[in-house]
Motif scaffolding. Structure first.
Motif, PDB file in Angstrom:
ATOM      1  N   MET A 175      -9.750   8.947  -6.369  1.00 41.56           N
ATOM      2  CA  MET A 175      -9.294   7.563  -6.426  1.00 41.56           C
ATOM      3  C   MET A 175      -8.121   7.409  -7.383  1.00 41.56           C
ATOM      4  O   MET A 175      -8.145   7.940  -8.493  1.00 41.56           O
ATOM      5  N   ARG A 196      -6.683   5.141   4.122  1.00 42.58           N
ATOM      6  CA  ARG A 196      -8.101   5.061   3.760  1.00 42.58           C
ATOM      7  C   ARG A 196      -8.652   3.656   3.990  1.00 42.58           C
ATOM      8  O   ARG A 196      -9.790   3.487   4.438  1.00 42.58           O
ATOM      9  N   THR A 203      -3.491   5.299   0.451  1.00 42.57           N
ATOM     10  CA  THR A 203      -4.431   4.185   0.317  1.00 42.57           C
ATOM     11  C   THR A 203      -4.490   3.363   1.595  1.00 42.57           C
ATOM     12  O   THR A 203      -5.561   2.909   2.008  1.00 42.57           O
ATOM     13  N   GLU A 261      -6.388  -0.193  -6.024  1.00 49.03           N
ATOM     14  CA  GLU A 261      -7.339   0.820  -6.491  1.00 49.03           C
ATOM     15  C   GLU A 261      -8.525   0.789  -5.531  1.00 49.03           C
ATOM     16  O   GLU A 261      -9.338  -0.135  -5.566  1.00 49.03           O
ATOM     17  N   LEU A 262      -8.598   1.775  -4.646  1.00 52.56           N
ATOM     18  CA  LEU A 262      -9.608   1.769  -3.585  1.00 52.56           C
ATOM     19  C   LEU A 262     -10.729   2.753  -3.900  1.00 52.56           C
ATOM     20  O   LEU A 262     -10.511   3.956  -3.985  1.00 52.56           O
ATOM     21  N   PHE A 266       0.823  -1.199   0.000  1.00 47.64           N
ATOM     22  CA  PHE A 266       0.000   0.000   0.000  1.00 47.64           C
ATOM     23  C   PHE A 266       0.863   1.257   0.000  1.00 47.64           C
ATOM     24  O   PHE A 266       1.889   1.322   0.691  1.00 47.64           O
ATOM     25  N   ASP A 275      -1.069   3.566  -9.568  1.00 47.57           N
ATOM     26  CA  ASP A 275      -0.308   3.001  -8.456  1.00 47.57           C
ATOM     27  C   ASP A 275       0.898   2.234  -8.975  1.00 47.57           C
ATOM     28  O   ASP A 275       1.998   2.296  -8.405  1.00 47.57           O
ATOM     29  N   MET A 297     -12.024  -2.576  -3.283  1.00 45.52           N
ATOM     30  CA  MET A 297     -10.603  -2.413  -3.627  1.00 45.52           C
ATOM     31  C   MET A 297     -10.169  -3.468  -4.629  1.00 45.52           C
ATOM     32  O   MET A 297     -10.255  -4.664  -4.364  1.00 45.52           O
TER      33      MET A 297
END
Length: 361
Positions: free
Chosen positions: A320, A89, A86, A290-291, A82, A326, A229
């Motif tokens: 996002m 969160r 992210t 990808e959250l 992570f 990422d 996610m």
């Protein structure tokens, strides 16, 4: 998986398959039907779980082994890959008292590892956590873990019905496979339980449309799902043969399409190949994430049955980061290569790579 079978005598292959079947407690006389089993071996002081999958093919039986190193233990949330934003969160999501959090991605993308990491962070004597899995990969002290057994009618849905009578604080479902399991999970979240589960979709926004396709009403999804996610696994550059390189121009164009990231004075790396990484240039893997937070705006789109690309666009506008973004950040940080990012996120990246196309050529 067995490779290069043409160089191995057929009788030796048959003998090896028989040994693997015995090791996994499978029927060695059955060669017409697929079989699945598992075994555990000890290598030195370390335990390794082996899952064996056998399927019949035209040229004979095909065997795939999946290895799980028990000695490495479970990872924490700060070890799976992570970024700080992210991670913060996601931790805020798993800290709520009720709702559904879904992890999406293809098989082998690390979803179960992330779920275990979340459970390890949350488990304590005061919290009643129960899981329903197929199979149970790690034994978690202090957590009630159930293994489904479809042959005797012990399915995900049946397990969940009985779990709700155990007064759990948190429920982990290995996978939502059917509408019945989804309905019980939603019922559990609406009655004050935190539910973590996985779903097979390509990105986070597609999870809601997938549930709708399964037959779940949109208003139930918007009322229960609090976050989705998506994740993938990227190969990490081998630290023993890491060297700077100049990527192809079409690869660098991935950065130029992304206004959030800058490539000015960027230094890219790759693995040259060595004995440590078996000449692959990569050693180990890390996650990209990808959250999607289901806030009021996203809930409204779900109720309207909006398409997944509309939900994704709205989520990006609300902050996002996508899987590609990422991954690109990890390439810029020197953890992986642009080629690896493209390979793993190829469903969202369209590139036309020339073999001799180089930056500055």
């Amino acid at each position: 998986m067995l490779h290069a079978v043409s160089t191995v005598p057929r009788h030796q292959i048959a003998a090896l398959v028989s040994r693997l079947k015995i090791m996994a407690n499978l029927n060695i006389a059955e060669a017409r039907l697929p079989q699945d089993g598992q075994s555990r071996i000890k290598i030195g002081r370390e335990l390794v779980d082996i899952r064996v999958s056998v399927i019949p093919t035209l040229g004979g039986e095909r065997v795939v082994l999946r290895l799980l190193d028990k000695g490495r233990g479970e990872l924490g949330l700060d070890q799976v890959g992570f970024c700080q934003e992210t991670l913060a969160r996601f931790r805020s999501l798993i800290g709520v008292s009720h709702g559904i959090i879904l992890l999406t991605g293809p098989t082998g993308s690390g979803k179960t590892t992330t779920l275990y990491a979340a459970i390890n962070e949350l488990k304590c004597e005061q919290r009643n956590i129960v899981t329903v899995e197929d199979p149970i990969e790690y034994q978690l002290p202090g957590v009630g873990q159930m293994q489904i057994k479809p042959k005797i009618g012990l399915t995900f849905a049946n397990c969940l019905r009985h779990i709700l009578r155990q007064d759990p604080d948190m429920i982990m479902i290995g996978e939502i496979r059917d509408v019945e399991t989804a309905q019980i999970a939603i019922q559990a979240s609406l009655t004050g339980h935190l539910v973590l589960s996985t779903l097979h979709t390509n990105d986070s926004a597609s999870a809601t449309t997938r549930l709708i396709d399964m037959g779940i009403e949109p208003y139930l999804i918007s009322s229960s799902v609090i976050g989705v996610m998506a994740q993938r696994l990227l190969r990490v550059i081998c630290p023993h043969c890491k060297t700077p390189y100049e990527p192809q121009r079409s690869m660098v164009s991935l950065w130029n399409e992304n206004e959030k990231l800058s490539v000015s004075d960027a230094q890219f790396n790759r693995g040259a190949g060595c004995e440590k990484c078996l000449q692959t240039g990569y050693l180990g893997r890390t996650g990209i994430f990808e959250l999607l937070i289901v806030d009021d705006a996203i809930k409204e789109l779900i109720v309207k049955r909006s398409a997944s690309h509309i939900i994704q666009k709205a989520a990006i506008e609300r902050g996002m980061s996508t899987l590609r973004e990422d991954g690109l950040r990890k390439a810029l940080a020197g953890l992986t290569t642009l080629e690896e990012v493209c390979r793993v996120t190829q469903d969202s990246v369209q590139t036309n790579i020339g073999v001799d196309e180089r930056v500055g050529s």
